[in-house]
Design an enzyme around this catalytic site. Sequence first.
Site, PDB file in Angstrom:
ATOM      1  N   LYS A 211       0.486  -5.902   5.980  1.00 28.82           N
ATOM      2  CA  LYS A 211       0.092  -5.411   4.661  1.00 28.82           C
ATOM      3  C   LYS A 211      -0.732  -6.461   3.909  1.00 28.82           C
ATOM      4  CE  LYS A 211       3.130  -3.166   2.164  1.00 28.82           C
ATOM      5  NZ  LYS A 211       4.247  -2.858   1.210  1.00 28.82           N
ATOM      6  N   GLU A 217       3.395 -14.926  11.778  1.00 31.92           N
ATOM      7  CA  GLU A 217       3.569 -14.596  13.202  1.00 31.92           C
ATOM      8  C   GLU A 217       2.478 -13.644  13.681  1.00 31.92           C
ATOM      9  OE1 GLU A 217       7.663 -15.150  11.249  1.00 31.92           O
ATOM     10  OE2 GLU A 217       5.777 -14.117  10.784  1.00 31.92           O
ATOM     11  N   GLY A 271       8.351  -2.288   4.626  1.00 32.56           N
ATOM     12  CA  GLY A 271       7.995  -2.479   6.032  1.00 32.56           C
ATOM     13  C   GLY A 271       8.871  -1.715   6.993  1.00 32.56           C
ATOM     14  N   ARG A 272      10.178  -1.744   6.800  1.00 30.35           N
ATOM     15  CA  ARG A 272      11.089  -1.087   7.743  1.00 30.35           C
ATOM     16  C   ARG A 272      11.107   0.426   7.573  1.00 30.35           C
ATOM     17  NH1 ARG A 272      13.240  -4.354   4.140  1.00 30.35           N
ATOM     18  NH2 ARG A 272      14.814  -3.685   2.632  1.00 30.35           N
ATOM     19  N   GLU A 357      18.683  -5.505   7.055  1.00 29.36           N
ATOM     20  CA  GLU A 357      17.742  -6.081   6.097  1.00 29.36           C
ATOM     21  C   GLU A 357      17.850  -5.379   4.751  1.00 29.36           C
ATOM     22  OE1 GLU A 357      13.817  -8.051   7.324  1.00 29.36           O
ATOM     23  OE2 GLU A 357      13.166  -6.118   6.510  1.00 29.36           O
ATOM     24  N   HIS A 388      28.807  -0.294  31.154  1.00 33.33           N
ATOM     25  CA  HIS A 388      29.080  -1.359  32.122  1.00 33.33           C
ATOM     26  C   HIS A 388      28.873  -2.737  31.498  1.00 33.33           C
ATOM     27  CE1 HIS A 388      29.350   1.364  35.642  1.00 33.33           C
ATOM     28  NE2 HIS A 388      28.572   2.120  34.877  1.00 33.33           N
ATOM     29  N   LYS A 514      11.588 -19.129   6.185  1.00 32.16           N
ATOM     30  CA  LYS A 514      10.144 -19.300   6.313  1.00 32.16           C
ATOM     31  C   LYS A 514       9.671 -20.527   5.530  1.00 32.16           C
ATOM     32  CE  LYS A 514       9.041 -14.374   6.935  1.00 32.16           C
ATOM     33  NZ  LYS A 514       8.313 -13.216   6.376  1.00 32.16           N
TER      34      LYS A 514
END
Length: 551
Positions: A211, A217, A271-272, A357, A388, A514
């Site tokens: 955005k 990153e 964002g999510r 979050e 398993h 950060k």
Amino acid sequence: MPVIRTNDINASSAWARLHQHQRATRHMHMRQLFEADPHRFERFTIELDGLLLDYSKNRITERTLELLSDLTEAADLAGWMTRMKQGEHINVSEDRAVLHSALRLPADASLPLDGRDVVPEVHAVLARMRRFSDAVRAGAWLGATGQTITDVVNLGIGGSDLGPLVVAEALAPYACAHLNVHFVSNVDGQHIAQTLQKLDARRTLFIVASKSFTTPETLLNAQAARRWLTGQLGEAAVARHFVAVSTNGDAVTAFGIDPANMFEFWDWVGGRFSVWSAIGLPVMLSVGFEHFSAFLAGGHAMDRHFFEAPFERNIPVVLALLGVWYNTFYRAHTHAIMPYDHGLRRLPAHIQQLDMESNGKRVGRYGERLDFDTGPVIWGEEGVNSQHAFFQLLHQGTRLVPCDFIVPMNSHYDCGDQHQVLVANCLAQTQALMHGKTEGEVLSEIGDLPGDVVDMLLPQKLFPGNQPSNTIALNKVTPYTLGMLMAMYEHKVFVQGVIWGINSFDQWGVEYGKQLARRILPQLSPQGAAADHDCSTNGLIAHFRSRHDRY
């Protein structure tokens, strides 16, 4: 019941009655509840457009649901739902509206926000996405050397990665056969390096999804991709091989991307919650506009259900209240999600981010300290692989772990009876977790063995049962049902945030690490200033300097 202040909900009579009810019923076993009520399944299921929620395998009675419903009134859930739907700035710490549901509205709808109708803007971006994706899919969009595009690499992180990744993988049966979509998120260089080594630069398109166009990153990976591309095709190739999903036109242009190929979204999209926006461009490229539209329509169907259905028949509300019941009143601090569908294998990770979050917070929306348990730890893995791995703990461990089982009734792939085997395993696990295995049932299996063997095996083979689970059955994983499923979890998280008095739409907790990383980074170089942290961090920085291959 009057509406109370956020930080007083745990002092309300509804809260106290729930604690009292939990103490009175905590030894109740679901096995007896099913034996006493042959119609329990019918009373504790809700169905919507090919999605069925079975919540009968929970430690609840009608009284439990009545008391939880009182909690929604005490928290003014109906009021908060209305405020969100109407575009009020319920994200109070950032002074923003929360309108991801507007991304799913049909074109003939209207939703004014601060004097502007957002729906035409949403559909204008969708139309631009359609023109672009149609051109790439049809081979009309050509790379710098005149080649068609065969591979799309989405460069994002968090919601700009997990949401579209989940949807693209889940809708693989609908994907364009000649277009491969890849997702790179990790700043670890091997993620981008291993992806690029399989690709042809002449036929690769990159989507930089950020955005602000400042996400460290994402930009590191974008710069690595740019170097790889320009090293083979030259600087002029950037404009034909990079597009952006962003709001920062200046930064996008400075990178070399044509601003005509920037797809924007808005600050009222977290964002999510953003896969429904231009962040979903890689999904549209993969499955096409029509299927992406069906995905939006499924989300909108769940929105309508959420905003219109009475709470006792409202799928996200019921799921949220059950989660509050276990997390806050049973102190069951984890919640497992098991999709019995290989295409949904990354869904637990998406819901993990969505939930943790949003609601992983110790203060209320106005900064008050909360003295009760809020967001759970979300985890899970696809079935039957998970059986398993960690199901031993679910069946015979010491923790109460509520679970969601997600299973389609039909598969896109005809592989004999394998889908029936998959479904049988899913249903068997929910039954076993609920019912358990009693001492008498174990003795009927091993009673003929020698006494000392029976004495050893009997406690090992007991299953306490009474482990709660929800089963979410889809007719089939389609764009529409996937849209319903993902919107369902979004609304569940919101409801729980309202109950706990949390602002589910900011994420200040991700910032501190950060900030520290920016301090530490220059100290990792041989010429860096002396480290000024705690002795552990200082020691690790020194260890890196002494061992890093480039030094």
